[in-house]
Design a protein around this motif. Structure first.
Motif, PDB file in Angstrom:
ATOM      1  N   ALA A 266      84.211 -51.489  80.332  1.00  9.32           N
ATOM      2  CA  ALA A 266      85.326 -50.993  81.144  1.00  9.32           C
ATOM      3  C   ALA A 266      86.340 -52.093  81.439  1.00  9.32           C
ATOM      4  N   GLY A 267      86.118 -53.297  80.901  1.00 11.43           N
ATOM      5  CA  GLY A 267      87.044 -54.397  81.112  1.00 11.43           C
ATOM      6  C   GLY A 267      86.733 -55.246  82.324  1.00 11.43           C
ATOM      7  N   GLY A 268      85.551 -55.063  82.903  1.00  8.16           N
ATOM      8  CA  GLY A 268      85.188 -55.809  84.096  1.00  8.16           C
ATOM      9  C   GLY A 268      84.900 -57.275  83.809  1.00  8.16           C
ATOM     10  N   VAL A 269      85.401 -58.146  84.668  1.00  5.14           N
ATOM     11  CA  VAL A 269      85.137 -59.579  84.615  1.00  5.14           C
ATOM     12  C   VAL A 269      84.628 -59.999  85.992  1.00  5.14           C
ATOM     13  N   ALA A 270      83.539 -60.742  86.016  1.00  2.36           N
ATOM     14  CA  ALA A 270      82.858 -61.031  87.279  1.00  2.36           C
ATOM     15  C   ALA A 270      83.726 -61.792  88.279  1.00  2.36           C
ATOM     16  N   SER A 271      83.733 -61.277  89.515  1.00  2.00           N
ATOM     17  CA  SER A 271      84.254 -61.989  90.687  1.00  2.00           C
ATOM     18  C   SER A 271      83.590 -61.311  91.876  1.00  2.00           C
ATOM     19  N   ASN A 272      83.394 -62.034  92.931  1.00  2.00           N
ATOM     20  CA  ASN A 272      82.731 -61.482  94.113  1.00  2.00           C
ATOM     21  C   ASN A 272      81.421 -60.779  93.749  1.00  2.00           C
ATOM     22  N   TYR A 273      81.373 -59.452  93.912  1.00  3.19           N
ATOM     23  CA  TYR A 273      80.131 -58.729  93.674  1.00  3.19           C
ATOM     24  C   TYR A 273      79.692 -58.782  92.212  1.00  3.19           C
ATOM     25  N   GLY A 274      80.632 -59.013  91.307  1.00  2.00           N
ATOM     26  CA  GLY A 274      80.252 -59.155  89.902  1.00  2.00           C
ATOM     27  C   GLY A 274      79.330 -60.344  89.694  1.00  2.00           C
ATOM     28  N   ASN A 275      79.546 -61.407  90.476  1.00  2.00           N
ATOM     29  CA  ASN A 275      78.657 -62.568  90.389  1.00  2.00           C
ATOM     30  C   ASN A 275      77.248 -62.215  90.835  1.00  2.00           C
ATOM     31  N   TYR A 276      77.145 -61.422  91.907  1.00  2.00           N
ATOM     32  CA  TYR A 276      75.819 -60.998  92.369  1.00  2.00           C
ATOM     33  C   TYR A 276      75.153 -60.086  91.337  1.00  2.00           C
ATOM     34  N   MET A 277      75.971 -59.272  90.670  1.00  2.52           N
ATOM     35  CA  MET A 277      75.441 -58.379  89.645  1.00  2.52           C
ATOM     36  C   MET A 277      74.796 -59.173  88.510  1.00  2.52           C
ATOM     37  N   TYR A 278      75.525 -60.183  87.994  1.00  2.00           N
ATOM     38  CA  TYR A 278      74.978 -60.979  86.896  1.00  2.00           C
ATOM     39  C   TYR A 278      73.811 -61.858  87.365  1.00  2.00           C
ATOM     40  N   SER A 279      73.817 -62.263  88.623  1.00  2.00           N
ATOM     41  CA  SER A 279      72.679 -63.014  89.156  1.00  2.00           C
ATOM     42  C   SER A 279      71.423 -62.149  89.148  1.00  2.00           C
ATOM     43  N   ALA A 280      71.579 -60.885  89.584  1.00  2.00           N
ATOM     44  CA  ALA A 280      70.440 -59.961  89.582  1.00  2.00           C
ATOM     45  C   ALA A 280      69.949 -59.714  88.156  1.00  2.00           C
ATOM     46  N   LEU A 281      70.893 -59.567  87.214  1.00  2.00           N
ATOM     47  CA  LEU A 281      70.509 -59.353  85.821  1.00  2.00           C
ATOM     48  C   LEU A 281      69.793 -60.581  85.267  1.00  2.00           C
ATOM     49  N   ALA A 282      70.327 -61.769  85.568  1.00  2.00           N
ATOM     50  CA  ALA A 282      69.721 -63.009  85.073  1.00  2.00           C
ATOM     51  C   ALA A 282      68.280 -63.140  85.561  1.00  2.00           C
ATOM     52  N   GLN A 283      68.056 -62.837  86.831  1.00  2.00           N
ATOM     53  CA  GLN A 283      66.700 -62.950  87.379  1.00  2.00           C
ATOM     54  C   GLN A 283      65.759 -61.929  86.751  1.00  2.00           C
ATOM     55  N   ALA A 284      66.288 -60.751  86.447  1.00  2.00           N
ATOM     56  CA  ALA A 284      65.467 -59.729  85.778  1.00  2.00           C
ATOM     57  C   ALA A 284      65.090 -60.184  84.370  1.00  2.00           C
ATOM     58  N   GLU A 285      66.029 -60.811  83.662  1.00  2.00           N
ATOM     59  CA  GLU A 285      65.737 -61.332  82.320  1.00  2.00           C
ATOM     60  C   GLU A 285      64.675 -62.434  82.401  1.00  2.00           C
ATOM     61  N   LEU A 286      64.807 -63.307  83.387  1.00  2.00           N
ATOM     62  CA  LEU A 286      63.850 -64.400  83.529  1.00  2.00           C
ATOM     63  C   LEU A 286      62.446 -63.869  83.823  1.00  2.00           C
ATOM     64  N   ALA A 287      62.387 -62.821  84.642  1.00  2.00           N
ATOM     65  CA  ALA A 287      61.083 -62.234  84.986  1.00  2.00           C
ATOM     66  C   ALA A 287      60.346 -61.722  83.749  1.00  2.00           C
ATOM     67  N   GLU A 288      61.128 -61.359  82.728  1.00  3.81           N
ATOM     68  CA  GLU A 288      60.533 -60.884  81.469  1.00  3.81           C
ATOM     69  C   GLU A 288      60.368 -62.014  80.463  1.00  3.81           C
ATOM     70  N   GLY A 289      60.686 -63.242  80.878  1.00  4.39           N
ATOM     71  CA  GLY A 289      60.526 -64.388  79.991  1.00  4.39           C
ATOM     72  C   GLY A 289      61.650 -64.578  78.998  1.00  4.39           C
ATOM     73  N   ASN A 290      62.776 -63.879  79.207  1.00  6.82           N
ATOM     74  CA  ASN A 290      63.906 -63.978  78.288  1.00  6.82           C
ATOM     75  C   ASN A 290      64.835 -65.125  78.722  1.00  6.82           C
ATOM     76  N   ILE A 291      64.478 -66.336  78.366  1.00  7.61           N
ATOM     77  CA  ILE A 291      65.211 -67.516  78.831  1.00  7.61           C
ATOM     78  C   ILE A 291      66.653 -67.507  78.339  1.00  7.61           C
ATOM     79  N   ASP A 292      66.837 -67.223  77.062  1.00  8.25           N
ATOM     80  CA  ASP A 292      68.193 -67.232  76.502  1.00  8.25           C
ATOM     81  C   ASP A 292      69.071 -66.175  77.162  1.00  8.25           C
ATOM     82  N   LYS A 293      68.512 -64.991  77.387  1.00 13.59           N
ATOM     83  CA  LYS A 293      69.288 -63.931  78.032  1.00 13.59           C
ATOM     84  C   LYS A 293      69.543 -64.254  79.503  1.00 13.59           C
ATOM     85  N   PHE A 294      68.598 -64.952  80.117  1.00 13.24           N
ATOM     86  CA  PHE A 294      68.815 -65.418  81.497  1.00 13.24           C
ATOM     87  C   PHE A 294      70.042 -66.325  81.544  1.00 13.24           C
ATOM     88  N   LYS A 295      70.092 -67.289  80.649  1.00  6.60           N
ATOM     89  CA  LYS A 295      71.225 -68.225  80.620  1.00  6.60           C
ATOM     90  C   LYS A 295      72.527 -67.503  80.276  1.00  6.60           C
TER      91      LYS A 295
END
Length: 630
Positions: A266-295
C-alpha cells in the motif's frame, strides 16, 4: 571589602531587575523567587529573567513555551549575578504561555508548588485567547514532574470556562471530563455529528474520530473506519497504528509477514507505529530462529532509537540465557552505534541538555548489556571498559555489582576496594558488593580488620541516608479509602489510624514493581509480628477488569508465594484505566510507595526501584521508624 549603607530609595533601585537604560515596556513582574522584565510579555519579545536561589547550589533551569495543548522545552543558561541568576530569552512568535522550571540539587523549586507560569498578551496588552488554557493544561498534566501541584478539578473548570476560545481542541477535554463529564460528552457528540455531516474527511478528521470512539469505547465504530483510513492514508499515523495492532494480534508468523507485506504494497514506510510494527515482526522472526529475517525486519525501522532498543533488548535476553553470544555481541555493539547516530536528531519534547542526558543514560544502559555479554565470552578487559561507561551515569546497584564482578575476575583488587567502598558509602551496598569487597580486602595490604571496616562504611551510608530522609519527610493528609482485598475483606485506611501504614501501588504488567517484590516480601516478613506496622499493596492501572483482573492478580501473588495483603483499586467507571485511589494519591508512575504515620498523615513518598533489595528493606526500616517518631 567595605560596603556602604545606601539610602532606602537607592537600595530598592539597586535590587530591581534592570536599569533605566533597558526601558522595559512595563514594570517588572515578580513571581516568588523569579523576576521578569515585563508584566505583560508578548510573543516575539525579548524577556530578561532573574532567579534568586535560597540554596547554595546553582540551579539547573529550563523554560517551556506552550502552543495550545503542545509544549516545547528550552534550556536556560543562567549566569550568576550576585545572589541571583540571570538570563535573557526571546519569546517564540508561536507561543501563548511560558512556564519556568528550576531544579536545585535533586528537587524542583516550584514556588510553593504553584509553579512559575506566565500568560502572554498581544501588543495591545490583551490576554491571548488560548494563553490561560494552554498554561493550565500544561500544569495539570505535566506540572507534577516539576514540583507543581495543580488541582485537576480547578483546571477542568477553567478549561471549560474558556472552551469557546478553543472549541476544536479535543485534547483539553481529557482534563475537562474530570470535572464535568457531561459537558465533555456533549462536545464529543457535537463533534461526532459535525464529522458525520462532512462528505469527505481529512486525515485529522479521522484522528478526531478515533479519539471520540476510544472515549466512547465504541470498538465497532473504530473497526468500521480503520479500513477507510488505511486505504486513504496508508503512510499516515492512524494507518500505521492499525497495521501495528493487526500484527500484534496476529497469531502466526505467516499472518504477521502477510500484514507487513500488505502495508508495503500500500506504499507504507515505517514511522511512529510502523517502527513498532516491524519491531514486533522482527521479534516474531527471531522466535522462530529466522536470524536473517529478523535483521531484515529490523532494518525497515526508520527510527534509530527504536532499532537500538530492539537490539539491546534482544541482546540482553540472549545474554541472560547464555545463548547466541556472538550474535548478542553484534546486536549490542550496533545498539551503541545507533545511540551515537541520534545525537543530531533531538525530539522537540527535550531540551538540548535533557536530550544529551537521555542519550548518556541510554548509552550507559546499553553498555551494561555489552559488558555483560563480553564478560560471558571471557573478554574480561573489554567487559571492564564497557562497564566503566555503564557505571558513569547514575548507575543502579546491579550495574555497579557487575562492574565489581569484572574487576574481581581481572584481579584488580585495589580498584575493587576503592569502588566497593565508594558504592557502599553511597548506599549501593548489595550482599554481592560486600562479598567482592571482602575478597579484594583480603588480597590487599590492609591494616584494619574487614568487619570493622565494613561496619564503618555501612554506618556512613546509614547516617547519610537517614539525613536525606529527614529532609524529605512530608506531613500531608493521606486521602482516605476503603477497598476490598483478595479475600473480599473491606480494608479502610481510617481503621488503621495509630499504626504506620506502607502503601505500595503496583500492577501485574509493571516490571520494576515485580523486581522490587522480593525486597518487599523481606520487609513484610520482617514486620509480620509487629502489630503497629501494616503493608497494603494496591493493585491499579490493570489492562484487564472484573473477574479476569482479580484472577490475574491472585494467580501472580499465589504463584510467587507472596504474603501480601493486596487491595483492588476501583476504576472510576467500567473499563476505565483511571482508578480512584491512585488518582487521589496523585501517582504518576509505579511502583510508588507511601508511608503513612500513626497520625494518618503521609510522611514519605518513594517512586521507582533502584534494584537494591537490601537497600529497599533498610530504607523502609528508616522510613517506618521516622514516621512513628522514633
Amino acid at each position: 571589602m567595605k560596603y556602604l549603607r545606601l539610602p532606602a530609595v537607592v537600595a530598592l533601585t539597586a535590587l530591581s531587575l534592570f536599569s533605566c537604560s533597558d526601558e522595559p515596556k512595563e514594570t517588572p513582574l515578580t513571581i516568588g523567587n523569579l523576576e521578569l522584565s515585563e508584566t505583560k510579555p508578548s510573543p516575539g519579545d525579548s524577556l530578561k529573567i532573574a532567579y534568586t536561589s535560597k540554596d547554595s547550589l546553582a540551579p539547573e533551569a529550563f523554560y517551556v513555551y506552550t502552543v495550545a495543548s503542545s509544549a516545547y522545552p528550552v534550556d536556560l543558561n543562567l549566569v550568576k549575578d550576585g545572589e541571583r541568576y540571570t538570563e535573557a530569552i526571546k519569546i517564540p512568535d508561536s507561543a501563548d504561555g511560558l512556564i519556568f522550571n528550576f531544579k536545585v540539587g535533586e528537587k524542583y523549586e516550584a514556588n510553593d508548588e504553584k509553579g512559575y507560569s506566565v500568560n502572554l498578551y498581544d501588543n495591545e496588552g490583551e490576554l491571548l485567547p488560548e494563553s490561560e488554557s494552554s498554561v493550565t493544561y500544561y500544569k495539570a498534566t505535566r506540572g507534577a514532574d516539576y514540583g507543581i501541584k495543580y488541582d485537576r478539578e480547578d483546571a477542568a473548570a477553567l478549561l471549560k470556562e474558556n472552551w469557546s476560545k478553543h472549541p476544536d481542541n479535543l485534547t483539553y477535554l481529557y482534563v475537562i471530563s474530570i470535572g464535568d463529564k457531561t459537558f465533555a460528552d456533549s462536545i464529543y457528540d457535537a463533534k461526532l455529528a459535525s464529522l458525520s455531516a462532512k462528505e469527505d474527511l481529512a486525515e485529522d478528521d479521522y484522528s478526531d474520530l478515533i479519539t471520540i470512539y476510544n472515549v466512547k469505547k465504541d470498538k465497532a465504530a473504530l473497526d468500521s473506519i480503520t479500513p477507510i483510513i488505511v486505504a486513504k492514508y496508508p503512510q499516515g499515523d492512524q494507518a500505521q497504528r492499525a497495521y501495528y495492532q493487526k500484527i500484534y494480534e496476529a497469531k502466526s508468523l505467516e499472518d504477521k509477514e502477510a500484514i507487513a507485506a500488505e502495508f508495503e504494497a500500500a506504499g507504507g514506510v515505517a514511522s511512529n507505529y510502523g517502527n513498532y510494527m516491524y519491531s514486533a515482526l522482527a521479534q516474531a522472526e527471531l522466535a522462530e530462529g529466522n536470524i536473517d529475517k529478523f535483521k531484515e525486519a529490523a532494518e525497515k525501522m526508520s527510527a534509530a532509537s527504536n532499532k537500538a532498543s530492539l537490539y539491546n533488548n534482544v541482546a540482553w535476553n540472549m545474554a541472560e540465557k547464555g545463548e547466541n553470544l556472538e550474535l548478542a555481541e553484534e546486536l549490542s555493539k550496533t545498539s551503541l552505534e545507533l545511540v551515537d547516530e541520534q545525537k543530531s536528531d533531538k525530539p522537540n519534547y527535550y531540551t538540548t541538555k535533557q536530550f544529551e542526558q537521555s542519550l548518556a543514560s541510554t548509552k550507559a544502559m546499553y553498555s551494561d548489556t555489552y559488558g555483560f555479554i563480553l564478560f560471558q565470552q571471557g573478554k574480561i578487559k573489554e567487559a571492564i571498559a564497557a562497564q566503566e561507561v555503564a557505571v558513569a551515569d547514575r548507575a543502579t546497584a546491579d550495574v555497579t555489582e557487575r562492574y565489581l564482578q569484572f574487576l574481581t575476575a581481572d584481579e584488580q583488587y585495589d580498584k575493587v576496594v576503592e569502588k566497593a567502598t565508594e558504592y557502599i558509602k553511597d548506599g549501593k551496598g548489595t550482599a554481592a558488593t560486600k562479598d567482592y569487597l571482602k575478597t579484594a580486602y583480603a588480597a590487599t595490604d590492609q591494616e584494619e580488620d574487614f568487619e570493622s571496616y565494613l561496619s564503618g562504611l555501612e554506618k556512613i551510608a546509614h547516617d547519610k541516608a537517614l539525613a536525606e530522609l529527614k529532609k524529605e519527610m512530608l506531613d500531608e493528609e493521606a486521602p482516605s479509602f476503603s477497598l476490598k482485598n483478595l479475600k473480599g475483606e473491606e480494608i479502610a485506611l481510617a481503621d488503621l489510624k495509630g499504626k504506620t501504614v506502607v502503601l505500595d501501588f503496583w500492577a501485574t504488567w509493571c516490571g520494576p514493581c515485580k523486581i522490587s517484590f522480593p525486597g518487599m516480601q523481606k520487609a513484610v516478613t520482617k514486620y509480620a509480628d509487629n502489630d503497629q506496622v501494616e503493608f497494603l499493596f494496591i493493585d491499579t492501572w490493570e489492562s484487564t477488569s472484573g473477574e479476569a483482573r482479580e484472577k490475574g492478580v491472585t494467580d501472580f501473588i499465589t504463584s510467587n508465594e507472596y504474603t501480601f495483603n493486596v487491595l483492588m483499586d476501583t476504576p472510576k467507571e467500567e473499563g476505565s484505566r483511571e482508578y480512584d485511589v491512585v488518582s487521589a494519591y496523585e501517582v504518576d508512575g509505579i511502583p510508588t510507595k507511601f508511608v503513612v504515620g500513626p497520625d494518618g498523615k503521609i510522611k514519605f513518598k518513594a517512586v521507582g526501584f533502584d534494584g537494591n533489595t537490601d537497600g529497599l528493606v533498610e530504607e523502609l526500616d528508616m522510613m517506618i521508624a521516622l514516621a512513628a517518631g522514633q
